[in-house]
Design a protein around this motif. Structure first.
Motif, PDB file in Angstrom:
ATOM      1  N   VAL A 172       0.609   3.980  -2.795  1.00 21.67           N
ATOM      2  CA  VAL A 172       0.259   5.573  -2.639  1.00 21.67           C
ATOM      3  C   VAL A 172       1.415   6.446  -3.189  1.00 21.67           C
ATOM      4  O   VAL A 172       1.101   7.486  -3.948  1.00 21.67           O
ATOM      5  CB  VAL A 172       0.246   5.757  -1.238  1.00 21.67           C
ATOM      6  CG1 VAL A 172      -0.006   7.308  -0.921  1.00 21.67           C
ATOM      7  CG2 VAL A 172      -1.020   5.033  -0.491  1.00 21.67           C
TER       8      VAL A 172
ATOM      9  N   GLY B 282       0.850  -1.252  -0.247  1.00 25.49           N
ATOM     10  CA  GLY B 282       0.030   0.135   0.152  1.00 25.49           C
ATOM     11  C   GLY B 282       0.682   1.357  -0.033  1.00 25.49           C
ATOM     12  O   GLY B 282       0.461   2.248  -0.664  1.00 25.49           O
TER      13      GLY B 282
ATOM     14  N   VAL C 280      -6.188   4.249   2.402  1.00 22.03           N
ATOM     15  CA  VAL C 280      -6.021   5.170   1.132  1.00 22.03           C
ATOM     16  C   VAL C 280      -5.343   4.342   0.047  1.00 22.03           C
ATOM     17  O   VAL C 280      -5.986   4.598  -1.157  1.00 22.03           O
ATOM     18  CB  VAL C 280      -4.648   6.097   1.722  1.00 22.03           C
ATOM     19  CG1 VAL C 280      -4.053   7.076   0.779  1.00 22.03           C
ATOM     20  CG2 VAL C 280      -5.414   6.597   3.059  1.00 22.03           C
ATOM     21  N   PRO C 281      -4.581   3.401   0.238  1.00 23.39           N
ATOM     22  CA  PRO C 281      -4.081   2.642  -1.107  1.00 23.39           C
ATOM     23  C   PRO C 281      -5.196   2.169  -1.959  1.00 23.39           C
ATOM     24  O   PRO C 281      -5.316   1.524  -2.920  1.00 23.39           O
ATOM     25  CB  PRO C 281      -2.975   1.763  -0.662  1.00 23.39           C
ATOM     26  CG  PRO C 281      -3.238   1.700   0.823  1.00 23.39           C
ATOM     27  CD  PRO C 281      -3.822   2.902   1.387  1.00 23.39           C
TER      28      PRO C 281
ATOM     29  N   ALA D 209      -2.482   2.655  -8.209  1.00 20.56           N
ATOM     30  CA  ALA D 209      -1.555   2.193  -7.346  1.00 20.56           C
ATOM     31  C   ALA D 209      -1.921   0.676  -7.782  1.00 20.56           C
ATOM     32  O   ALA D 209      -2.891  -0.061  -7.576  1.00 20.56           O
ATOM     33  CB  ALA D 209      -2.280   2.455  -6.204  1.00 20.56           C
TER      34      ALA D 209
ATOM     35  N   VAL E  17      -7.121   4.229  -3.831  1.00 19.69           N
ATOM     36  CA  VAL E  17      -6.574   4.939  -5.228  1.00 19.69           C
ATOM     37  C   VAL E  17      -6.121   3.816  -6.040  1.00 19.69           C
ATOM     38  O   VAL E  17      -5.427   3.750  -7.225  1.00 19.69           O
ATOM     39  CB  VAL E  17      -4.947   5.609  -4.982  1.00 19.69           C
ATOM     40  CG1 VAL E  17      -5.567   7.115  -4.303  1.00 19.69           C
ATOM     41  CG2 VAL E  17      -4.232   4.813  -4.063  1.00 19.69           C
TER      42      VAL E  17
ATOM     43  N   TYR F  51       0.556   6.569  -6.906  1.00 16.79           N
ATOM     44  CA  TYR F  51      -0.520   7.628  -7.126  1.00 16.79           C
ATOM     45  C   TYR F  51      -0.210   9.022  -6.968  1.00 16.79           C
ATOM     46  O   TYR F  51      -0.342   9.940  -7.845  1.00 16.79           O
ATOM     47  CB  TYR F  51      -1.563   7.372  -6.029  1.00 16.79           C
ATOM     48  CG  TYR F  51      -2.690   8.329  -6.110  1.00 16.79           C
ATOM     49  CD1 TYR F  51      -3.522   8.307  -7.278  1.00 16.79           C
ATOM     50  CD2 TYR F  51      -2.859   9.394  -5.205  1.00 16.79           C
ATOM     51  CE1 TYR F  51      -4.774   9.091  -7.401  1.00 16.79           C
ATOM     52  CE2 TYR F  51      -3.772  10.190  -5.614  1.00 16.79           C
ATOM     53  CZ  TYR F  51      -4.881  10.124  -6.137  1.00 16.79           C
ATOM     54  OH  TYR F  51      -5.724  11.186  -6.534  1.00 16.79           O
ATOM     55  N   ALA F  52       0.821   9.339  -5.932  1.00 15.95           N
ATOM     56  CA  ALA F  52       1.268  10.751  -5.805  1.00 15.95           C
ATOM     57  C   ALA F  52       2.309  11.160  -6.741  1.00 15.95           C
ATOM     58  O   ALA F  52       2.212  12.440  -7.352  1.00 15.95           O
ATOM     59  CB  ALA F  52       1.865  10.946  -4.220  1.00 15.95           C
TER      60      ALA F  52
END
Length: 512
Positions: free
Chosen positions: A133, A129, A202-203, A151, A206, A136-137
């Motif tokens: 992230v 994860g 969060v992961p 992700a 995304v 994605y960022a």
């Protein structure tokens, strides 16, 4: 030396989890990964252990449920139009649904081992994860809607469901640990589990995997319901309010995420290209079943008979790119629905044996979970305590997998982790150590104590606390060795004075 002796039998199983963090060779999305090799080693070690101890490792029910898929798989292979093509499918199905789950049941000896494996899965989810992230960022993930923001962790663009599956497993395992076990000594573990579960959300978001989202919500909602409807309602309201504040009020979440969430309710009114292809492949799998209703078209037969049964609306493949991989056109080789895949390739016999085995496993796991509530909860006037955390984790993971099978099927490097999850559920449903474990993860069950697991050792059950019958005393089951039945529960005769309350207990033991 004693520490090495204690944890050495668990190392092959932990190696399977750890090696899932290794990227697939040359970006491949199929079998032949380091984790697959570790799973083969795990099966071999367990086979040697069973042969050396010459013990029956499972009850008849457990052996029947875990061995049931063999019938459908072998029947589909024998009746296949091309048995040579089906042979690799036989090996894969037996690995995922029979051999590795059985090896997990034999390897995990008690609840302490279970907690180590559960936290290993959470650690793997945190690692995958965190990388997801970052992808994605920084725009280094897989391609999604023209941008490299999806992700995928170390699994690459060829297996976009891999990281989502691992992260979802971690969330469900963390939820089960946080909700189970009333012992205050485990409150720190529950707090850490909540923190890990929150970070893993969060992961999961995304990853843009709608199937993983739906399965995670369903599994976590079930775990909350099993621990109390009031708690489920409170947590649901808090989660809904938090989502409204974060997404609506503070603007957390990109436009892509919001559109992806909204698309879940539009899969019938305005489906996108991926949903249209999925519906078409579902219809193709159903057409294969209608042509061969009993045994299907054979394992690995879906790609060969897809175009014959699919409409002209099916695209030639899906576009994959990003995460260190160039543009590729990936063919559609499965219907992305495990139940329809089994029905199309193995027919009704396969569906009844393979999916029927999963249903039987779920029933046995839930039944043991209900029976494993603290004994004090059976006294009138006292609220029922939470079930053991290991039972919640096992049932939650199994429910997640069965829900996700409606949107996905086996394939890719993460498939070996699916086999491990089925093994954990089977351990809870059938292994003696599940109810006679040390209670490190799961807290106090209806029967608590310690046992050496399923292989050739002693299976000890020792109760403690207030008695379940009339609040007097404690009935405990003694240790069994060499197959001698345990001692029956001690019950006072009618008219006899009740023994004093408290933590005193009588213990019976039968030695063979």
């Amino acid at each position: 030396m004693p520490l090495l002796t204690r944890w050495a039998p668990l190392l092959p199983l932990l190696a399977v989890v750890a090696l899932l963090a290794v990227p697939p060779p040359h970006g491949a999305s199929g079998t032949g990964t380091a984790a697959d090799a570790a799973s083969a080693l795990l099966v071999a070690v367990c086979a040697v252990r069973v042969a050396r101890h010459r013990a029956r490792p499972l009850s008849r029910t457990g052996a029947a449920v875990l061995g049931l898929p063999v019938l459908g798989v072998c029947a589909a292979a024998v009746t296949s139009y091309d048995p040579s093509v089906s042979l690799p499918g036989v090996a894969r199905y037996l690995q995922v649904f029979v051999l590795v789950p059985l090896a997990v049941v034999l390897t995990v000896r008690d609840r302490r081992d279970f907690t180590v494996v559960a936290w290993a899965v959470i650690a793997l989810a945190l690692a995958q994860g965190a990388l997801g992230v970052v992808q994605y960022a920084t725009g280094t993930g897989a391609s999604y809607m023209g941008e490299d923001v999806r992700a995928v962790g170390t699994f690459g663009a060829g297996d976009v469901m891999g990281m989502a599956t691992v992260v979802a497993y971690g969330i469900v395992a963390a939820t089960g640990i946080a909700l189970g076990g009333p012992d205050r000594a485990r409150s720190r573990a529950g707090t850490w589990a909540l923190v890990c579960g929150g970070l893993l959300l969060v992961p999961l978001v995304v990853s843009f995997s709608r199937g993983a989202w739906i399965a995670t919500v369903a599994a976590c909602a079930l775990l909350l319901a099993l621990t109390g409807l009031r708690r489920a309602v409170r947590v649901g309201l808090v989660a809904a309010a938090l989502g409204v504040v974060l997404v609506g009020g503070l603007g957390v979440g990109s436009q892509m995420v919001q559109e992806r969430v909204a698309s879940i309710s539009q899969v019938t009114d305005a489906p996108d290209r991926s949903v249209t292809d999925r519906y078409t492949m579902w219809a193709a799998a159903a057409g294969m079943w209608r042509s061969e209703p009993l045994t299907g078209v054979g394992l690995k037969g879906f790609p060969q008979y897809r175009d014959t049964n699919a409409s002209l609306g099916l695209s030639s493949g899906s576009d994959t790119a990003g995460a260190g991989q160039g543009y590729q056109r990936q063919p559609l080789l499965s219907p992305h629905n495990m139940y329809l895949l089994v029905l199309g390739e193995q027919g009704l016999i396969g569906l009844l044996t393979v999916a029927g085995g999963w249903l039987a496993l779920l029933v046995c796991a839930v039944r043991r979970l209900m029976d494993a509530r603290p004994a004090g909860a059976l006294r009138p006037g006292l609220p029922a305590g939470p079930p053991p955390a290991c039972g919640l984790v096992a049932v939650g993971l199994l429910v997640w997998q069965l829900v996700d099978f409606a949107y996905a099927d086996i394939g890719g490097p993460a498939t070996v982790l699916t086999a491990l999850v089925l093994g954990l559920a089977a351990w809870w449903a059938f292994a003696p150590g599940a109810v006679g474990g040390s209670g490190v993860l799961g807290g106090s069950g209806a029967v608590a104590g310690s046992g050496t697991g399923a292989l050739g050792g002693t299976d000890a059950f020792a109760g403690s606390g207030t008695g379940a019958v009339g609040g007097t005393g404690v009935a405990t089951r003694g240790a069994t060795t060499g197959g001698v039945p345990p001692a029956t529960r001690a019950c006072p005769p009618a008219g006899a004075p009740a023994p004093p309350r408290g933590r005193g207990a009588t213990t019976g033991a039968a030695h063979g």
